[in-house]
Design a protein around this motif. Structure first.
Motif: not given
Length: 807
Positions: A170-185, A323-333
Motif C-alpha cells: 500500500e505504501a508503493r500504491l500511495l506513491e502513485d495515488v498522491l502523485s499528479p503524474a500518471p501511474g505505471g505500476f 514519509v508523506v510530503l505535504p505536496s509533490p516535488l518537482k524534478k530537481g527540487q
C-alpha cells in the motif's frame, strides 16, 4: 557486501537555495502517529466491492507478460483519491511470459525446464495504477453480483504481502495515488497450477522490488519453490543492444545527512537524522526510506517544524518506512526531513565490552535510500554519544572527541560523498601508524573476549589460552599496510585519507565500509586457536580476509556498483586484489596458484543441489542466482571467484616479461579515476577495457571485447582443454610437438591459451600463447628457444590463466 531489500529476502542543497520552502502552517500539537494519512488508511483497508464484471477471452498485455482471462469475472477495488488500484479475478486464466534475453530465459528454465512460462490459474489478484481498470471495464461482457470469494482472495493476498513477504504494498500504491503524474505500476498475483501456487509478476517504472533498475519481474514464494526467476527491462530497451543500467529509477536521492546518535550500555539506540533529499522526477510525494524494522520512528518534521505523516507498520510484518510530503516535488527540487527514531536489537551487547552492530542493520541503522543505497553517494556529519567506558570508531574523519554528561562524545565528518555510513563500538585497544604517503591506518581490538568466547577458556581439553585478540593488532595492521601499498600501485590512490580495521564478534564473515573495516574475531586469533575451535579448515580464507576487505576500499566504496547486476565487480575485484597480495608477499607462487585452483573448484564443482555454480547463470545475475533449485551458496561460490577470475584472465592476457603488469596498472588507474565517487556498470568496465585494447585482447579484430564478455561475463562458457607435449633433443637443442584441443564450446568461442615451460632448475617461463577459436586442435612442432637450463616439461595455464577444465 550489500544486498537488495524486500523480495530479495527470499534468498548541500540548502546553500544552493534548492530546498522546497513550504507555506507556513500552524504548529502541530504533537507528532503524527504512523499511518495517519487518510489516503493510506483507505488503501490499507481496501477490498473489492460491487458487482462482478464478466469477461470472455479478454487479453491483458503488460510488455513481456500476456494474461488471458478465458472466462470468469472481475471485481474492482474501490477508488482512492479518484484512482482504482486493483481487481480480483476468478475463473479460467493463463499467463504467457517469454523473457527478452537469453540469460533470463535460462534463469526461467530452472523453474519451467524451458525458455518460457505458460501457467494457468483460477484466481488472480491485480494491484495497479496504470489504468488496467479501464481495460477491464471496456472488456465487460455483462455483470453479476459479487460473492465473498473475491473478498477472501484479496484478504489472503494482503496477508501474504504483509506477513510472508514483509512488503508494504500500500505504501508503493500511495506513491502513485498522491502523485499528479500518471501511474505505471502493475502487479498480478496468481495461484499457478503447474509451477507455483504463489506467483507474482510485477511491472514498475520505478524499478521492480529487489531488481531495480529493471522494471519487470517474475517471482514465486512457495516453501519449496521460491526465487526471482526472471527480471528484465521493457522489451523495447533491448532492441538497440544492452539497456542502460545508469538510468535513474529512484524517485529521489540523498546528498547529505546529519546523524545525532546515542547508544546505551545495553545497546539500545536512539537518534535524530536530518536528511537533505532531492527529487529525481516530477510528482514525488511519498519518500520510501530503508530503516531497520526494530527502529521505531516517533516523529518526522519538515525544515520549518511542520509534523509530517509517515508510514511504519509492525516490525514483524511489513515495516517499510516512508514519509508523506505535504505536496509533490518537482524534478530537481530539494526538501529536508528531520526524523527521530529509537530501538533495540541493532547493536547487541556480547559481553566483556564487545558490541555487535547487526550485519543486516549496517546500512539501515539510519534512514537510507532503498535497495541498500546502491550507487547513492552522500556526505555525512555524525555525532555519537556512548557510555564513558566505551569507544566508538566510524566512517569519515574524527573531528572532535570530548566528554558530556558522563558520556564519551565523538564527532565525525565525511568531506567527500560516500555510499554508506557506519560505526563500531567496544572497549577497544588501538594501534595506529602513519604510512609514508600520510595515510592514517589504525586497528582496533577489544580488550576482553565476548561472553561466549570467554566461556571456552576453561573448557577441559581445549588449548585456547586466554582468547585475547589484542595480540594480533600488529599482524592485522601490517597486512593492511602491505595491501594498501600493493593496491595503490595497481589501482591508484584512494580518495580516503584514513582506514580503521575493527574487530566484530561473528567469525564467519567480514565487511568493508568507507574508511571502516569489520573483521571477524577469528582473524584476531592465530592458527592454533582457530584449529582448536574447528574454524581453520579453509586456511586460504584467513590468508586473504584482511587483503580482501581492504580491497573493498577501492571496489564498492571508491567505485560503487550501479545495481545488483554489477555487484560482481565489487566482490570479484576484491577477491582478485587478494590474489595480488598473495603473489606479492610470497617468495614462490604456490599460494598464488593454490588460490586460483581453489577459485576454479568453487565455480566448477557441483554443490549439494547438483548444480555447478557456473551453470546456474552469469555473474551479472548477482544474488538472484540463489533460489530453491540452485541452493543458498551459489552466489558466494560463483560471484566472488568468477568475478575474480574475469580480472585474472584479463591480467594474464596482457602480462608480458618486458612490461609486467603495466597494462593492468594503466587500465585500472583509469577505471578508478573515471568512476571515483560514483557507481559503475558492467558496460562501463567494458568501455574502459576497450579504451585500453591490446593485440592480445583483440581476438575479433574489431577493437571490442564482446567475445570475452559474451563468454565469461554475460555467459556461462567453460572450455575443456586436452594438452600434450613431446620433447625431443638433438644437436641443435630441444624441440617440442604440441597438441592442444579446445572443446565444449560454441563456434564463436575464442581464447588465448598460454603454454609454459618448466626448467630443470625449477624456474617457469611463458613460452607462447595459442589463439583458439571454436572446437579446434592446435598440432605443431616447435623449436624451443635457449633457456638457462633444459626444459623439464611444458604445461598450459600454469597460473590458472584461463577458467576452464583441463585433462
Amino acid at each position: 557486501m550489500r544486498t537488495p531489500t524486500l523480495l530479495a529476502r527470499i534468498a548541500s542543497l540548502a546553500i544552493a537555495g534548492l530546498f522546497l520552502a513550504p507555506a507556513p502552517l500552524p504548529a502541530q500539537a504533537s507528532p503524527h502517529p504512523p499511518g495517519a494519512n487518510a489516503y493510506y488508511q483507505q488503501l490499507r483497508a481496501l477490498l473489492p466491492t460491487g458487482n462482478a464484471i464478466q469477461v470472455k477471452d479478454f487479453t491483458l498485455t503488460r510488455d513481456a507478460a500476456v494474461f488471458t482471462f478465458h472466462s470468469g469475472s472481475f471485481v474492482l477495488y474501490g477508488a482512492v483519491n479518484g484512482k482504482i488500484t486493483g481487481a480480483v479475478f476468478r475463473g479460467d486464466g493463463s499467463l504467457h511470459l517469454v523473457p527478452p534475453t537469453d540469460q533470463e530465459r535460462h534463469s526461467l528454465s530452472l523453474l519451467t525446464k524451458g525458455p518460457q512460462l505458460d501457467e494457468t490459474f483460477d484466481t488472480a489478484v491485480l494491484r495497479f495504477t496504470d489504468g488496467a481498470a479501464a481495460e477491464i471495464q471496456k472488456a465487460s461482457a455483462g455483470s453479476q453480483p459479487g460473492d465473498p470469494a473475491f473478498d477472501q482472495a484479496a484478504r489472503h493476498f494482503a496477508s501474504d504481502t504483509r506477513d510472508q513477504l514483509h512488503w508494504n504494498l500500500e505504501a508503493r500504491l500511495l506513491e502513485d495515488v498522491l502523485s499528479p503524474a500518471p501511474g505505471g505500476f502493475f502487479l498480478a498475483a496468481i495461484d499457478g497450477k503447474k509451477y507455483a501456487s504463489k506467483m507474482i509478476f510485477i511491472m514498475d517504472p520505478h524499478g521492480a522490488p529487489g531488481v531495480s533498475p529493471e522494471e519487470e519481474e517474475l517471482m514465486t514464494w512457495n516453501s519449496n519453490r521460491n526465487g526471482i526467476w526472471a527480471a528484465f527491462h521493457y522489451q523495447s530497451e533491448y532492441r538497440n543492444g544492452i539497456p542502460d543500467n545508469n538510468e535513474e529509477n529512484n524517485a529521489y536521492g540523498i546528498d547529505h545527512q546529519d546523524l545525532d546518535t546515542t547508544l546505551e550500555k545495553n545497546g539500545a539506540l536512539r537518534a535524530t537524522a536530518t536528511i537533505n533529499l532531492q527529487a529525481h522526477r516530477d510528482g514525488v510525494v511519498v519518500v520510501p526510506l530503508l530503516l531497520y524494522p526494530t527502529l521505531r520512528v516517533s516523529s518526522v518534521q519538515a525544515a520549518d517544524g511542520q509534523q509530517l505523516d509517515f508510514i511504519q507498520e509492525s516490525k514483524d510484518k511489513d515495516p517499510d518506512f516512508a514519509v508523506v510530503l505535504p505536496s509533490p516535488l518537482k524534478k530537481g527540487q530539494g526538501y529536508q526531513l528531520k526524523i527521530a527514531y529509537a530501538g533495540k536489537d541493532v547493536v547487541k551487547d556480547e559481553g566483556g565490552g564487545n558490541y555487535y552492530l547487526e550485519g543486516a542493520a549496517r546500512e539501515s541503522w539510519y534512514p537510507n535510500v532503498p535497495e541498500g543505497g546502491t550507487g547513492s553517494y552522500a556526505t555525512y556529519h555524525m555525532i555519537f554519544r556512548v557510555p564513558k567506558d566505551l569507544d566508538l570508531v566510524a566512517t569519515g574523519e574524527q573531528v572532535r572527541d570530548y566528554k558530556e554528561n558522563g558520556d564519551n562524545v565523538t564527532e565525525w565528518k565525511s568531506e567527500i560523498p560516500i555510499v554508506v555510513a557506519g560505526f563500531n563500538i567496544g572497549r577497544f585497544k588501538v594501534q595506529q601508524i602513519k604510512m609514508k604517503n600520510g595515510f592514517a591506518l589504525s586497528a582496533y581490538a577489544n580488550s576482553g573476549p565476548p561472553d561466549q568466547v570467554a566461556a571456552l577458556v576453561n573448557v577441559p581439553d581445549m588449548d585456547v589460552g586466554t582468547m585475547q585478540t589484542t595480540g594480533m593488532l600488529k599482524t592485522e595492521i601490517s597486512q593492511a599496510e602491505v595491501a594498501l601499498e600493493i593496491y595503490s600501485q595497481a589501482f591508484g590512490n584512494l580518495q580516503f585519507r584514513n582506514l580503521a580495521l575493527t574487530q566484530q564478534a561473528p567469525c564467519n564473515y567480514g565487511q568493508s565500509w568507507p574508511m571502516l573495516v569489520y573483521l571477524p574475531i577469528c582473524a584476531f586469533w592465530d592458527t592454533t586457536i582457530r584449529h582448536e575451535l574447528g574454524v581453520d579448515s579453509d586456511r586460504m580464507y584467513w590468508h586473504v580476509v584482511v587483503p580482501h576487505e581492504v580491497a573493498h576500499q577501492w571496489w564498492g566504496q571508491t567505485v560503487s556498483f550501479r545495481s545488483y547486476r554489477d555487484q560482481w565487480m565489487s566482490e570479484g575485484f576484491a577477491d582478485f586484489s587478494a590474489s595480488l597480495y598473495l603473489q606479492s608477499v610470497n617468495k614462490d607462487s604456490k599460494d598464488f596458484r593454490d588460490f586460483w585452483d581453489g577459485e576454479r573448484k568453487l565455480i566448477t564443482d557441483k554443490n549439494q543441489w547438483g548444480f555447478r555454480p557456473i551453470d546456474v547463470g552469469p555473474v551479472t545475475m548477482g544474488y538472484r542466482l540463489v533460489n530453491s533449485r540452485s541452493g543458498g551458496d551459489v552466489y558466494r561460490d560463483l560471484v566472488y571467484p568468477k568475478g575474480a577470475y574475469i580480472m585474472h584472465m584479463l591480467r594474464m592476457l596482457n602480462w608480458s616479461p618486458r612490461d609486467g603488469d603495466l597494462w593492468l596498472q594503466q587500465t585500472m588507474h583509469d577505471f578508478v579515476e573515471t568512476y571515483s565517487g560514483r557507481p559503475a556498470t558492467t558496460e562501463d568496465l567494458k568501455a574502459t577495457l576497450e579504451k585500453h585494447m591490446t593485440a592480445s585482447m583483440n581476438l575479433d579484430g574489431n577493437g571490442d571485447m564482446d567475445w570475452f564478455f559474451n563468454e565469461y561475463v554475460y555467459g556461462t562458457a567453460l572450455p575443456h582443454y586436452s594438452f600434450s607435449a613431446a620433447l625431443t633433443q638433438d644437436s641443435d637443442g630441444q624441440s617440442v610437438h604440441l597438441t592442444l584441443t579446445q572443446s565444449n564450446v560454441t563456434g564463436a568461442f575464442k581464447m588465448r591459451v598460454p603454454v609454459y615451460a618448466e626448467l630443470q632448475d625449477g624456474r617457469v617461463f611463458r613460452l607462447l600463447s595459442i589463439p583458439m577459436s571454436g572446437e579446434t586442435t592446435f598440432d605443431r612442432t616447435l623449436k624451443l628457444p635457449k633457456f638457462p637450463s633444459a626444459v623439464k616439461r611444458l604445461m598450459i595455464n600454469y597460473y590458472g590463466d584461463v577458467l576452464c577444465i583441463q585433462d
